[in-house]
Motif scaffolding. Structure first.
Motif, PDB file in Angstrom:
ATOM      1  N   ASN A 106       0.836  -1.210   0.000  1.00 28.59           N
ATOM      2  CA  ASN A 106       0.000   0.000   0.000  1.00 28.59           C
ATOM      3  C   ASN A 106       0.870   1.260   0.000  1.00 28.59           C
ATOM      4  OD1 ASN A 106      -2.286  -1.600   0.071  1.00 28.59           O
ATOM      5  ND2 ASN A 106      -2.597  -1.363   2.269  1.00 28.59           N
ATOM      6  N   LEU A 107       1.932   1.248   0.809  1.00 30.99           N
ATOM      7  CA  LEU A 107       2.869   2.381   0.846  1.00 30.99           C
ATOM      8  C   LEU A 107       3.525   2.585  -0.529  1.00 30.99           C
ATOM      9  CD1 LEU A 107       5.008   2.480   4.121  1.00 30.99           C
ATOM     10  CD2 LEU A 107       3.817   4.377   3.028  1.00 30.99           C
ATOM     11  N   HIS A 108       3.921   1.480  -1.148  1.00 32.74           N
ATOM     12  CA  HIS A 108       4.521   1.545  -2.481  1.00 32.74           C
ATOM     13  C   HIS A 108       3.542   2.199  -3.466  1.00 32.74           C
ATOM     14  CE1 HIS A 108       6.431   0.340  -6.235  1.00 32.74           C
ATOM     15  NE2 HIS A 108       5.285  -0.202  -6.585  1.00 32.74           N
ATOM     16  N   GLU A 109       2.287   1.774  -3.429  1.00 31.88           N
ATOM     17  CA  GLU A 109       1.276   2.349  -4.333  1.00 31.88           C
ATOM     18  C   GLU A 109       1.094   3.839  -4.082  1.00 31.88           C
ATOM     19  OE1 GLU A 109      -2.490   0.237  -4.536  1.00 31.88           O
ATOM     20  OE2 GLU A 109      -1.398  -1.665  -4.616  1.00 31.88           O
ATOM     21  N   LEU A 110       1.036   4.223  -2.811  1.00 28.86           N
ATOM     22  CA  LEU A 110       0.891   5.635  -2.452  1.00 28.86           C
ATOM     23  C   LEU A 110       2.082   6.447  -2.972  1.00 28.86           C
ATOM     24  CD1 LEU A 110      -0.485   7.954  -0.892  1.00 28.86           C
ATOM     25  CD2 LEU A 110       0.648   7.120   1.175  1.00 28.86           C
ATOM     26  N   ILE A 111       3.289   5.920  -2.779  1.00 28.51           N
ATOM     27  CA  ILE A 111       4.504   6.589  -3.243  1.00 28.51           C
ATOM     28  C   ILE A 111       4.502   6.694  -4.770  1.00 28.51           C
ATOM     29  CG2 ILE A 111       7.019   6.287  -3.459  1.00 28.51           C
ATOM     30  CD1 ILE A 111       6.846   5.189  -0.489  1.00 28.51           C
ATOM     31  N   MET A 112       4.036   5.658  -5.448  1.00 33.52           N
ATOM     32  CA  MET A 112       3.970   5.698  -6.914  1.00 33.52           C
ATOM     33  C   MET A 112       2.995   6.772  -7.388  1.00 33.52           C
ATOM     34  SD  MET A 112       6.254   3.770  -8.114  1.00 33.52           S
ATOM     35  CE  MET A 112       5.824   3.815  -9.855  1.00 33.52           C
ATOM     36  N   LYS A 113       1.875   6.898  -6.694  1.00 35.45           N
ATOM     37  CA  LYS A 113       0.890   7.939  -7.060  1.00 35.45           C
ATOM     38  C   LYS A 113       1.510   9.330  -6.926  1.00 35.45           C
ATOM     39  CE  LYS A 113      -3.454   5.621  -6.110  1.00 35.45           C
ATOM     40  NZ  LYS A 113      -3.860   4.878  -4.944  1.00 35.45           N
ATOM     41  N   LEU A 114       2.298   9.521  -5.868  1.00 37.32           N
ATOM     42  CA  LEU A 114       2.887  10.834  -5.604  1.00 37.32           C
ATOM     43  C   LEU A 114       4.121  11.121  -6.453  1.00 37.32           C
ATOM     44  CD1 LEU A 114       2.639  10.829  -1.692  1.00 37.32           C
ATOM     45  CD2 LEU A 114       1.266  12.218  -3.257  1.00 37.32           C
ATOM     46  N   THR A 115       4.897  10.077  -6.794  1.00 41.26           N
ATOM     47  CA  THR A 115       6.216  10.310  -7.408  1.00 41.26           C
ATOM     48  C   THR A 115       6.451   9.548  -8.704  1.00 41.26           C
ATOM     49  OG1 THR A 115       7.338   8.481  -6.266  1.00 41.26           O
ATOM     50  CG2 THR A 115       7.185  10.581  -5.076  1.00 41.26           C
ATOM     51  N   GLY A 116       5.469   8.809  -9.180  1.00 40.64           N
ATOM     52  CA  GLY A 116       5.655   7.903 -10.322  1.00 40.64           C
ATOM     53  C   GLY A 116       6.173   8.539 -11.592  1.00 40.64           C
ATOM     54  N   ASP A 117       5.974   9.855 -11.755  1.00 38.12           N
ATOM     55  CA  ASP A 117       6.427  10.525 -12.974  1.00 38.12           C
ATOM     56  C   ASP A 117       7.871  11.013 -12.869  1.00 38.12           C
ATOM     57  OD1 ASP A 117       5.598  12.360 -11.001  1.00 38.12           O
ATOM     58  OD2 ASP A 117       5.279  13.936 -12.495  1.00 38.12           O
ATOM     59  N   ILE A 118       8.519  10.786 -11.734  1.00 32.44           N
ATOM     60  CA  ILE A 118       9.914  11.204 -11.543  1.00 32.44           C
ATOM     61  C   ILE A 118      10.811   9.965 -11.566  1.00 32.44           C
ATOM     62  CG2 ILE A 118      11.580  12.249  -9.943  1.00 32.44           C
ATOM     63  CD1 ILE A 118       9.325  13.987  -8.861  1.00 32.44           C
ATOM     64  N   GLY A 119      11.897  10.035 -12.323  1.00 28.98           N
ATOM     65  CA  GLY A 119      12.885   8.962 -12.306  1.00 28.98           C
ATOM     66  C   GLY A 119      12.521   7.774 -13.169  1.00 28.98           C
ATOM     67  N   GLU A 120      13.173   6.637 -12.847  1.00 27.91           N
ATOM     68  CA  GLU A 120      13.029   5.421 -13.643  1.00 27.91           C
ATOM     69  C   GLU A 120      11.631   4.830 -13.519  1.00 27.91           C
ATOM     70  OE1 GLU A 120      16.067   2.516 -12.923  1.00 27.91           O
ATOM     71  OE2 GLU A 120      17.671   3.960 -13.287  1.00 27.91           O
ATOM     72  N   LYS A 121      11.186   4.233 -14.615  1.00 25.88           N
ATOM     73  CA  LYS A 121       9.918   3.503 -14.612  1.00 25.88           C
ATOM     74  C   LYS A 121      10.252   2.051 -14.277  1.00 25.88           C
ATOM     75  CE  LYS A 121       7.739   7.118 -16.168  1.00 25.88           C
ATOM     76  NZ  LYS A 121       8.210   8.104 -15.214  1.00 25.88           N
TER      77      LYS A 121
END
Length: 187
Positions: A106-121
């Motif tokens: 769940n934390l990973h998903e939350l972090i992806m929502k907030l930061t997913g457009d920055i850095g490596e995919k």
């Protein structure tokens, strides 16, 4: 003019109490003839998201976004041993998370929502784990499998997860050196 890049990731650090049995297992694996590079005790962690090399400006943007993480503290239970791609042909040996794995996801998903457009995919599914070693070669498969059986359901302990960290990784010939750029307290 060259701009300095920061190699960064978001992680949960482990307590020393959890590290001790993991260090014992690393030693057992090496004495069983596994040619491996163990993760240094101070570097043992759970990666929630690897971001890669980004500019100082993007680090500041990440910090701003991560300050919006709202998540409750939870307990995680560290148990068992596994490997990628598999236990018979290990390239990476890891320790698993039993209780708390869903919270880490769940934390990973939350972090992806907030930061997913920055850095490596990252196209791979997130699997909560603690990398303990990178394997070059298993010299004695029988001895190695004996150690695996010893630890396959080993209980490494319980830890309260009360913060996550934005960390910097500086690669050196002796291995990476991590430093904390930001600590996000969980409520």
């Amino acid at each position: 003019m060259s701009r300095e890049l920061y190699r960064v990731f978001i992680a949960v650090d482990l307590t020393d109490k959890l590290k001790d049995p993991i260090i014992r297992m690393q030693r057992d694996l090496m004495s069983a003839g596994v040619d491996m590079k163990p993760v240094e005790p101070e570097n043992l962690h759970i990666t929630l998201r690897f971001i890669g090399e980004i500019s100082r400006e993007l680090v500041e943007e990440l910090k701003k976004r991560l300050s919006n993480v709202k998540y409750n503290q939870f307990t995680m239970h560290i148990r068992g041993i596994g490997a990628f791609p598999n236990i018979e042909r290990p390239r990476v040996i890891w320790v698993g998370i039993e209780e708390g794995a869903k919270d880490l996801m769940n934390l990973h998903e939350l972090i992806m929502k907030l930061t997913g457009d920055i850095g490596e995919k990252d196209e791979r599914d997130f699997v909560p784990h603690i990398t303990i070693a990178r394997v070059k070669y298993v010299r004695n498969r029988d001895k190695y499998m004996k150690v695996v059986r010893k630890y396959e359901s080993a209980d490494f302990g319980i830890q309260l997860v009360d913060s996550i960290k934005l960390k910097r990784s500086v690669l050196t010939p002796k291995g990476p050196i991590y430093s904390d750029l930001m600590t996000i307290k969980l409520s």
